[in-house]
Each structure stands twice: as C-alpha cells, then as structure tokens.
Design a protein around this motif. Structure first.
Motif, PDB file in Angstrom:
ATOM      1  N   UNK A 379      23.596  25.100   6.758  1.00  0.00           N
ATOM      2  CA  UNK A 379      22.600  23.912   6.658  1.00  0.00           C
ATOM      3  C   UNK A 379      22.690  22.526   7.001  1.00  0.00           C
ATOM      4  N   UNK A 380      23.926  22.254   6.414  1.00  0.00           N
ATOM      5  CA  UNK A 380      24.463  20.879   6.756  1.00  0.00           C
ATOM      6  C   UNK A 380      24.764  20.487   8.178  1.00  0.00           C
ATOM      7  N   UNK A 381      25.294  21.731   8.756  1.00  0.00           N
ATOM      8  CA  UNK A 381      25.579  21.470  10.133  1.00  0.00           C
ATOM      9  C   UNK A 381      24.205  21.454  11.012  1.00  0.00           C
ATOM     10  N   UNK A 382      23.347  22.186  10.637  1.00  0.00           N
ATOM     11  CA  UNK A 382      21.909  22.300  11.165  1.00  0.00           C
ATOM     12  C   UNK A 382      21.316  20.921  11.213  1.00  0.00           C
ATOM     13  N   UNK A 383      21.412  20.288  10.147  1.00  0.00           N
ATOM     14  CA  UNK A 383      20.885  18.896   9.824  1.00  0.00           C
ATOM     15  C   UNK A 383      21.776  17.820  10.669  1.00  0.00           C
ATOM     16  N   UNK A 384      23.114  17.931  10.602  1.00  0.00           N
ATOM     17  CA  UNK A 384      23.920  17.085  11.345  1.00  0.00           C
ATOM     18  C   UNK A 384      23.551  17.072  12.807  1.00  0.00           C
TER      19      UNK A 384
END
Length: 802
Positions: A379-384
C-alpha cells in the motif's frame, strides 16, 4: 530464489563483493548455485535526453528529433512520436549492435542525416512496458550519457540461491538480509511501512474464515482512485532480475513485495466482489471457477477458495479468478495478504497442474505474522508511485494465532556438540544479529520469530550457532571408536545363497513392479473375499495400471513371461525375490504386513536345442525339484509336499509346501483360463515361498562326512500303494524302519496300468544300504529289507511286486 545484489543492499549495507558474499552464504549452508546478470544483448546504447521533436519536412510518417547524450546534441530521425522534450530515451549510436546482429549506421533519410536510432524495448531485447508501442521512455531520474545497461542495472549481479525446503524464510529479500546480517555483523534496515491515516469513504470489506484449519489469517486493504499504468522502469527491471514478467503497476507492486517479504499478495477488483465480502471456505463439489489463465476449473471440497457472497472468485494461494481480475478500467482494488495451509496449496496445485512463485512460497510455508507488514509495504508503494490511495484501515481476520517460540539453549551443551569453545555472549550475538530476542542468564532463552519455522528445538539453535560461527572453524579430527569387520547378516547370506542356487539351477532373476493393476485380481481368478484380494490402494497412483500394492508375485511373473513370449522367447525360467504387502486390520493406523516372497516361473523346454541332446518340456516335477534343491541346500530337510487346490492353478497339479506344519508356500501349474488372460500359449509352472518362514529355519553351516570305507549293497523294491498316498510317505517308512543302514533312496519308476488294481500305482525304489563300521552281508541286508516291506504293508496297506 534469485537475489539481485543491488536490491538486497536496500535492506543491508554490504562491503563484500557479490562473489565474496556468495562464498560466505554457501559456507553457511545457503547454497549459491550461480552469480549471473541480465546479460544485455546490445552494445553502444546510451541514455539520451530529448531536446526537441518536429515533423520531417519530406515525410509524413517520420519525425526529426534532437537529442543530447550530455556531450553533444545529435539529430536522429524516428518513426514514432510518443516522446516529448525532456524525456530520457535509449540512443543507439552509429556502430551500435542490437539483438539479431542489427548494426546501426549513420544514414540520411529523405534529406535529413540520422545519427543513430531511438530504440523501443523489444528492439533492445528487454521485456519492459508490455503492451506499449513506441520508443522506450526511461525514468526521469535516469542519468544522461550513461551506457544503458549501467543506467538500468542490467549488469548488476544476481545471486541464485538453491534453498533447502526448510529455509522458506530466505524466499524473500528481507529473510536473506537477516542471513547476511548474521554472517557479517551488520544491521538489517527495513523500509518505513507506515500507512497514511484516512477514514474509509467506501464500504468496509467483510472477511469471514470458514476453514481456519486451512487459513490461519486473512488481511485485506482497500485502495481507491486506482490508476492502472506501466510501472516505473526501475521497478520493472528489478522484477526482470527476479525472473518475473512486468504486467501493470498494481500487479507489479504485489510481485515486488512478494520478492521482498516472501509473502504473496493478490489484488481483486473491489467493485466485482459481491456485497464487498470475502469468504475463505472449501470449494463445493463440482464448483466451477474460471481462473486468470482463462481456463475453466472443476473444483473439489479438498480445495480452498476465496469467495464473495455468491461464488468462488479465486483459488487460495494458487491463482485468482478471471471475473475479479484487475483491468485497465479498475478504479478500486482490494489487496489480499493471507496465510494458507501448505499441504492444501500443494495438493490443489498438483491436482490442477498449476504452479507459480506465490504457490511455491505457500507450499514451503510463509510467516503468518508477516501478512500485515507485506500488505502495508504494498500500500505504501502504491501511494508513493501515485497508483492509488489507501481507503480506511487494514482489515485483519486472525483465526489461528501463532506466537514466537522461546527455546532454552545451554551453552555447555552447544560447545560439547559443536566441538568449539564459543562463548555464551558470542552465541547470543549470533541470534541477536538475526533479529531474535535473547534473555541471558546461566542459560540463553532465545525467542525465535515465526519467520524461522526451521528452528524448533535446542539442537536446531546449536546447529544455527555452528552454521553462522563457521563450519570451517571446526577442527578436522578422525572419528574414534572400535574398528569392526563388516559382514552380512544371516538373512543377507541366506538370500544371497538362494539366488546363487536358483541361478545354478538355470533360472534368471526378474524384478517386477510392486504397484499393480486391480484387474490382476480378476486375471488370476482370485475370488471375492480371498485374503489376497484385499490390497492396499495408493492415494496418488501414477496410473490406474499401478494403483494397488501387490499381494503375490505370480501376476508380475506371468506378465514377464508374456513379454518374453511376444518377443519370440518361448523357453524361460525366471525367479523374483520381492516384497508383497498385506493390509493390516486398520490400514490407516498400522503399516501393512510386508513379507519377503520368492516366486519362480518355468515355461517351455530345456535344455536348448543341441545335436547331442533333446529338449524336454518343463513339468510340475521340474519345478518341484528346484524347490527341493533350494530347501535342502539351505539346511531345511523336513519339508513335505501335499496335494492342494488354488483358484489360479490347475486342479490335480498343485501342492502345498510345509515344514513342521507351517505353510511355506505352494507349487503348481497355472490354470489354462489364467494363461488365456495373459495370452500365454504354453503351460506355465509357478511356485511361491514365504522366505520369512524359510529364513527362520535356515542352517548355513557346512557339514562334512568322510568317504565311505565299506561297500554299499543295492536292493530294488516295488510297492503298490493307493493314489492318495504320496511317495514321500513311502520314503519316510523306509527310512524309519531301515534306520542308519539306509544310506540313499531313489524313486526310479512309477506305473499305472492293467496289471495293478485301479486307483493304485506302483512305485519302484532303489534302496542303498551301507554301514560305516563294517561290510554288510546279504543276510543282514535281507533281514532289514524284509522288515521294511512288512512295515509298508502294515502302515500303508502296500502290496509288494516281485
């Protein structure tokens, strides 16, 4: 497991070269099978920046671009205009060579000089930006002027690990980093997986685990405002280094995180889930699911599925369903991170013929407590990367919690087993470098994280100490102990002698399959309810023809005779020493009764055709003679043959072999009906002996007797006895009454005919008399001979023929 060296360095500082690290890992038991790279298939290709692009003045379908490699601005004519000023692109300069031995030259196109070629991904032999037609646009951060292979990291080393099944923790880069930390003393640096806090604007998904024995944990997270696009080039290249084909940003991120954390993830189109509900359950019998490969699968209750409120939408841990696939039109995604039963996943994959990297990890066992870390990282990578935004918090259904194990380690015991003087503090440091919690006192109490499922007991920790400290530091010593001479056991010597005797008798050893067809029972005429018909059935047979375990050797020997006959070999004598398997009363709780059986089969005429001898067709007595020779040479003398009936043998030509009332086996002619089922056109004689009973009575000691000093006296004797009296009974009476003076008895004739009563037969014996201490006179022999004749009349009702 492919470990990209540069990617691994995201988690840990490494001063060793890739080759040095490979040697260190291999010495510690993590075998590095190879150190490789992506091996670029081009030369003289650099990163260039687009300065301007304009239409070709003389061609509608060509474009004139001006690019710079950081040193000079060049003009290149291109056929595609999917680029804009400021883009970074691959430039093949004059002299470059592309895949397929394509050589780039300076040329003039419609009056405009072109100084090279701007390349698409496929023209470079790179599987990047799938489905995109046009020049490869690199990430904006890519340095201008660098050789493309260096800018993309194509020459970065990749360590290929050959992991043993117990080291599933190293199926992720985080686990591999912990291993490196233990070996080098450095610290693992995990990425920040903190999720931005945001209230849910969409329906909160409901998760229900109906089969907790197959799914210990299931976590989910909703991603909104999803923008499906290509992943950044750096991420695609890392996937290629891992051996994974890039697809799209969302799918690529799930694969990327799987490679980092060893935790497989799956993405569903959230809007396609009925009632936004996830149910983890067993499949219904005959349930149909169309998987992502567009194949319709028929499921069974042994398989675990992910379902919504209406139907199955995916095979848990194996493959997702086509109806919930993330597509270009997807706007909301539901991310899955779960822990499934390894045995269930393996059986499902094999039954359906499916295999994937995710399935491999579930089969070997993923960390049940790593589910939330992996999904937060994704989820963090998707957001970044701007591929979507988190909607609400993580939904976590933890049905069967698992906790870290605390194991006691006694330093003195570790030193004794390893053979090295390692301090307790050093042992504690080894575990702490791997992220374990260690409580020190007179002993160590090590808390092992659930990621390391291979560490269960104290001896596992001791092995871990030896492995990390260094096997090479253990001194080379010769093993101690009493030197003894190796020798075969009595059973091994008896079985070896049995084979020697049978080979000397002209038989050839055969080895038949232990797994046979259920049809063999019908072919051998074994009736329903017969003990030999109760065979063990294999749970996962290679084929129907090998689906049960044999209960007798006869079927395999007959198949071997048929095989030889079909190849024009009609004279065959074979034997097999093998096991049969008789089910226990409770076959699920007890192992079968495994018996060693000797099987023999004769067919045809022997010896072979020769001008000095005429072949004779084998018969019952030829095989009986082989059995007698074998038993006698094994030191078993008190055996008897008695008439018997067996379903697979011809009536009147079958005998049971016994010793002291114990059933040893049988000898008989195979029934013509059985031979017809095997398409054998000659008579066949078969014997089976239970070698476990034979071996219990074996006497392999060699007895010597001196040559006789006194002559023998030979007398013939012809007696008429009932057909029901075996010749062996006559021999027993002769020996009993003659005592030590009877040296040898030979049956040399048998007669049935009009000169004797019906239902009787005449047996003619040559009886040899000898005394080891004196010469026998005729009167002495006559007296004993008459005594024997009288006993035959009394005990067997025999008549004497003169």
């Amino acid at each position: 497991m492919r470990v990209p060296y540069t990617w691994l360095k995201d988690f840990i500082e490494i001063s060793l070269s890739a080759t040095e690290l490979a040697d260190k890992l291999t010495s510690a038991g993590i075998e590095v099978e190879d150190v490789t790279t992506l091996v670029p298939q081009f030369t003289e290709v650099v990163v260039a920046e687009v300065v301007s692009i304009a239409k070709h003045p003389e061609a509608d379908k060509l474009f004139v671009t001006r690019v710079t490699d950081g040193q000079q601005v060049m003009t290149v004519v291109a056929g595609i205009d999917n680029i804009v000023a400021g883009d970074k692109v691959p430039l093949a300069k004059p002299g470059a060579v592309l895949p397929g031995d394509v050589k780039i030259k300076r040329t003039t196109l419609r009056g405009v000089e072109s100084n090279g070629m701007l390349c698409a991904a496929d023209e470079l032999g790179l599987s990047l930006n799938p489905g995109v037609y046009g020049i490869l646009v690199l990430d904006k951060e890519t340095p201008v002027g660098l050789p493309l292979e260096k800018a993309l990291g194509l020459t970065d080393p990749i360590l290929v690990l050959g992991l043993t099944p117990n080291r599933a923790d190293c199926l992720g880069l985080v686990g591999a980093a912990h291993e490196v930390a233990a070996l080098t003393g450095t610290t693992v640096q995990l990425p920040d997986n903190t999720l931005p806090l945001a209230a849910a604007t969409l329906s909160v998904p409901r998760i229900q685990i109906e089969s907790p024995e197959l799914c210990a944990r299931y976590t989910g997270l909703v991603i909104k405002d999803v923008h499906i696009d290509q992943s950044p080039i750096w991420l695609q290249v890392r996937l290629l280094q891992a051996g994974i084909r890039p697809i799209s940003n969302i799918v690529d991120i799930t694969n990327y995180v799987m490679w980092e954390w060893g935790q497989p993830l799956h993405a569903f189109d959230f809007q396609t889930l009925a009632e936004q509900t996830i149910v983890v359950r067993r499949a219904e019998a005959g349930e149909i699911l169309v998987t992502l490969d567009n194949n319709e699968r028929t499921l069974s209750p042994e398989m675990l599925v992910i379902a919504d409120a209406q139907k199955a939408v995916g095979l848990a841990g194996v493959m997702g369903g086509l109806d919930t696939e993330v597509t270009a039109s997807t706007q909301t995604v539901f991310l899955e991170s779960a822990h499934f039963n390894p045995v269930s996943i393996r059986r499902t994959g094999r039954q359906l013929g499916l295999y994937s990297e995710a399935q491999q990890r579930f089969e070997k066992g993923v960390d049940v407590n790593g589910c939330t870390q992996a999904i937060r990282r994704a989820a963090r990578l998707i957001d970044l990367l701007g591929a979507g935004k988190v909607d609400g918090d993580l939904v976590d259904e933890y049905a069967a919690p698992s906790y870290p194990r605390q194991i006691r380690l006694r330093a003195e015991k570790a030193r004794k087993l390893i053979g090295l003087e390692i301090s307790q503090r050093e042992m504690a440091s080894i575990f702490q470098r791997q992220g374990f919690t260690v409580d020190e006192g007179t002993q160590l109490h090590v808390t092992v994280p659930t990621l390391r499922a291979d560490l269960q007991e104290e001896v596992d920790l001791i092995e871990e100490v030896a492995r990390i400290y260094g096997y090479d530091k253990i001194a080379i010593t010769l093993p101690g102990g009493e030197v003894t001479q190796g020798r075969r056991t009595l059973k091994q010597r008896a079985l070896g002698k049995t084979k020697e005797l049978l080979v000397a008798s002209g038989l050839t050893e055969a080895i038949c399959y232990s797994f046979v067809s259920p049809q063999q029972m019908e072919m051998l005429r074994i009736p329903v309810g017969h003990p030999l018909r109760e065979a063990l059935k294999l749970a996962n047979p290679l084929s129907e023809e090998q689906s049960i375990m044999r209960t007798m050797l006869t079927g395999g020997l007959l198949s071997a005779l048929e095989y030889n006959q079909n190849r024009n070999q009609h004279n065959v004598k074979i034997f097999e020493l093998g096991a049969v398997f008789l089910p226990a009363s409770d076959p699920l709780a007890k192992l079968p009764n495994e018996r060693t059986i000797l099987g023999m089969a004769l067919m045809g005429s022997f010896p072979t055709e020769h001008w000095q001898q005429t072949p004779v067709e084998v018969d019952f007595f030829a095989l009986k003679g082989v059995v007698e020779t074998m038993l006698t040479r094994l030191g078993i003398a008190e055996y008897t043959f008695s008439a018997s009936e067996l379903p697979w043998c011809q009536p009147g030509q079958t005998a049971e072999v016994t010793v002291d009332g114990v059933h040893l086996g049988w000898v008989g002619r195979i029934h013509p009906t059985v031979l017809d089922t095997y398409d054998i056109d000659k008579p066949v004689y078969v014997a089976e002996l239970d070698m476990d009973h034979v071996l219990a009575r074996v006497e392999l000691g060699i007895e010597y007797s001196p040559l006789p000093r006194y002559p023998a006296v030979l007398r013939d004797m012809a007696v008429v006895v009932s057909d029901t009296i075996p010749a062996m009974d006559v021999v027993k009476v002769i020996r009993s009454e003659g005592g030590a003076l009877v040296d040898e008895i030979t049956l040399f004739d048998q007669y049935r005919g009009p000169q004797i009563p019906q239902g009787t037969r005449s047996l003619a014996f040559a009886v040899t008399y000898r005394d080891s201490a004196r010469t026998l006179s005729d009167d002495m022999v006559t007296e004993v001979h008459q005594k024997i004749e009288a006993a035959l009349v009394t005990h067997l009702g025999a008549g004497l023929r003169n």
